[in-house]
Motif scaffolding. Structure first.
Motif, short mmCIF file in Angstrom:
data_model
loop_
_atom_site.label_atom_id
_atom_site.label_comp_id
_atom_site.label_asym_id
_atom_site.label_seq_id
_atom_site.Cartn_x
_atom_site.Cartn_y
_atom_site.Cartn_z
N ASP A 18 0.66 -1.37 0.01
CA ASP A 18 -0.10 -0.07 -0.06
C ASP A 18 0.77 1.23 -0.07
OD1 ASP A 18 -2.60 -0.87 -0.27
OD2 ASP A 18 -2.49 -1.39 1.97
N GLU A 19 1.87 1.31 0.72
CA GLU A 19 2.78 2.67 0.82
C GLU A 19 3.13 2.85 -0.51
OE1 GLU A 19 6.51 4.57 3.13
OE2 GLU A 19 5.41 2.78 4.16
N GLU A 20 3.77 1.81 -1.40
CA GLU A 20 4.19 2.30 -2.63
C GLU A 20 3.14 2.52 -3.79
OE1 GLU A 20 6.77 3.37 -5.30
OE2 GLU A 20 7.38 2.68 -3.50
N LEU A 21 2.16 1.61 -3.56
CA LEU A 21 1.07 1.94 -4.50
C LEU A 21 0.19 3.38 -4.15
CD1 LEU A 21 -0.47 -1.60 -4.38
CD2 LEU A 21 0.67 -0.36 -6.54
N ALA A 22 0.29 3.92 -2.87
CA ALA A 22 -0.21 5.25 -2.76
C ALA A 22 0.54 6.14 -3.47
CB ALA A 22 -0.05 5.51 -1.16
N SER A 23 2.01 6.12 -3.41
CA SER A 23 2.75 6.96 -3.89
C SER A 23 2.81 6.88 -5.57
CB SER A 23 4.42 6.83 -3.62
OG SER A 23 4.47 6.79 -2.19
N ILE A 24 2.57 5.72 -6.16
CA ILE A 24 2.26 5.53 -7.63
C ILE A 24 1.12 6.36 -8.02
CG2 ILE A 24 1.93 3.84 -9.42
CD1 ILE A 24 3.91 1.82 -7.71
N ALA A 25 -0.06 6.18 -7.29
CA ALA A 25 -1.29 6.64 -7.54
C ALA A 25 -1.28 7.79 -7.38
CB ALA A 25 -2.31 6.19 -6.52
N ALA A 26 -0.55 8.59 -6.65
CA ALA A 26 -0.26 10.12 -6.44
C ALA A 26 0.53 10.75 -7.79
CB ALA A 26 0.54 10.65 -5.20
N VAL A 27 1.56 10.01 -8.04
CA VAL A 27 2.28 10.68 -9.43
C VAL A 27 1.38 10.44 -10.72
CG1 VAL A 27 4.19 10.16 -10.95
CG2 VAL A 27 4.59 9.90 -8.41
N ARG A 28 0.43 9.24 -10.89
CA ARG A 28 -0.57 8.98 -11.75
C ARG A 28 -1.29 10.15 -11.83
NH1 ARG A 28 -1.27 3.84 -11.45
NH2 ARG A 28 0.00 3.21 -13.29
N GLY A 29 -2.02 10.52 -10.57
CA GLY A 29 -2.73 11.69 -10.51
C GLY A 29 -2.10 13.17 -11.15
N MET A 30 -0.95 13.25 -10.73
CA MET A 30 -0.49 14.42 -11.38
C MET A 30 -0.39 14.38 -12.65
SD MET A 30 2.93 14.49 -8.66
CE MET A 30 3.78 15.86 -9.51
N SER A 31 0.06 13.41 -13.26
CA SER A 31 -0.17 13.28 -14.83
C SER A 31 -1.48 13.37 -15.28
CB SER A 31 0.44 11.90 -15.08
OG SER A 31 0.70 11.74 -16.50
N LEU A 32 -2.42 12.87 -14.75
CA LEU A 32 -3.65 13.04 -15.31
C LEU A 32 -4.15 14.50 -15.09
CD1 LEU A 32 -5.20 9.81 -13.62
CD2 LEU A 32 -5.14 10.34 -16.15
N ILE A 57 -8.50 12.97 -9.55
CA ILE A 57 -9.06 13.18 -8.45
C ILE A 57 -9.23 11.44 -7.92
CG2 ILE A 57 -11.13 13.53 -7.10
CD1 ILE A 57 -11.23 16.27 -8.80
N GLU A 58 -9.71 10.54 -8.71
CA GLU A 58 -9.84 9.23 -8.51
C GLU A 58 -8.41 8.62 -7.99
OE1 GLU A 58 -11.68 7.06 -11.67
OE2 GLU A 58 -13.51 8.39 -11.60
N SER A 59 -7.54 9.00 -8.74
CA SER A 59 -6.33 8.37 -8.53
C SER A 59 -5.79 9.01 -7.25
CB SER A 59 -5.30 8.84 -9.70
OG SER A 59 -4.09 8.10 -9.59
N PHE A 60 -5.82 10.25 -7.02
CA PHE A 60 -5.73 10.79 -5.48
C PHE A 60 -6.34 10.16 -4.48
CE2 PHE A 60 -4.27 14.91 -8.17
CZ PHE A 60 -3.20 14.54 -8.26
N ASP A 61 -7.57 10.04 -4.80
CA ASP A 61 -8.35 9.25 -3.70
C ASP A 61 -7.90 7.75 -3.55
OD1 ASP A 61 -10.33 11.34 -3.18
OD2 ASP A 61 -11.91 10.38 -4.75
N GLU A 62 -7.48 6.98 -4.33
CA GLU A 62 -6.81 5.81 -4.19
C GLU A 62 -5.58 6.14 -3.39
OE1 GLU A 62 -4.41 2.54 -6.40
OE2 GLU A 62 -5.72 3.76 -7.56
N SER A 63 -4.78 7.08 -3.71
CA SER A 63 -3.65 7.22 -3.10
C SER A 63 -3.77 7.63 -1.50
CB SER A 63 -2.77 8.65 -3.67
OG SER A 63 -1.54 8.82 -2.65
N ILE A 64 -4.75 8.50 -1.31
CA ILE A 64 -5.14 8.60 0.08
C ILE A 64 -5.82 7.48 0.98
CG2 ILE A 64 -6.98 9.94 1.46
CD1 ILE A 64 -6.80 12.29 -0.68
N ALA A 119 -5.87 21.13 -5.66
CA ALA A 119 -5.59 21.89 -6.96
C ALA A 119 -6.33 21.53 -7.94
CB ALA A 119 -4.03 21.62 -7.16
N CYS A 120 -7.01 20.26 -8.05
CA CYS A 120 -7.79 19.91 -9.05
C CYS A 120 -9.00 20.46 -9.06
CB CYS A 120 -8.02 18.46 -9.09
SG CYS A 120 -6.62 17.50 -9.61
N ILE A 121 -9.59 20.59 -7.98
CA ILE A 121 -10.95 21.17 -7.61
C ILE A 121 -11.07 22.70 -7.99
CG2 ILE A 121 -12.86 21.55 -5.78
CD1 ILE A 121 -11.70 18.83 -4.65
N CYS A 122 -9.88 23.33 -7.69
CA CYS A 122 -10.02 24.74 -7.91
C CYS A 122 -10.39 25.62 -9.14
CB CYS A 122 -8.69 25.48 -7.35
SG CYS A 122 -8.43 25.31 -5.51
#
Length: 117
Positions: free
Chosen positions: A62-76, A86-93, A114-117
């Motif tokens: 989970d720790e690594e997958l959380a980080s991966i999801a955050a980077v993926r969210g940044m790309s999206l 947001i879905e990717s960030f939610d997964e990370s959280i 930052a996505c919501i603003c």
């Protein structure tokens, strides 16, 4: 820019060594960081390829997958695919909370803002 090139060379070496000794967790982290470098440079397709490889190697950590999801969210988010980001960030959280990785939870929460603003 030179620093990114040097970092990428070191990360490629880490991937190679980790692969030879079967250190999947190290390989996953190195692949995630290669993905981050490419995302930051605007090479989203290449970044996604590294992140996909990292996800395979992380094998449920989970720790690594959380980080991966955050980077993926940044790309999206960079691609203006905000709903998916947001879905990717939610997964990370969610993953970050499961393994009590508070820093990752805070980071991904800020990126959702930052996505919501």
């Amino acid at each position: 820019m030179r620093a990114y090139g040097e970092a990428a060379v070191s990360l490629h070496r880490a991937v190679d060594v980790a692969g030879r000794i079967g250190a999947n967790a190290i390989a996953a982290t190195a692949h995630r960081e290669l993905g981050f470098v490419d995302v930051q440079a605007g090479r989203r397709e290449r970044g996604e390829a590294w992140l996909s490889q990292a996800s395979v190697e992380a094998a449920g950590a989970d720790e690594e997958l959380a980080s991966i999801a955050a980077v993926r969210g940044m790309s999206l988010s960079d691609a203006a695919r905000y709903e998916e980001a947001i879905e990717s960030f939610d997964e990370s959280i969610e993953r970050g909370r499961r393994c009590e990785h508070r820093r990752q939870v805070a980071f991904s929460s800020a990126l959702i803002g930052a996505c919501i603003c």
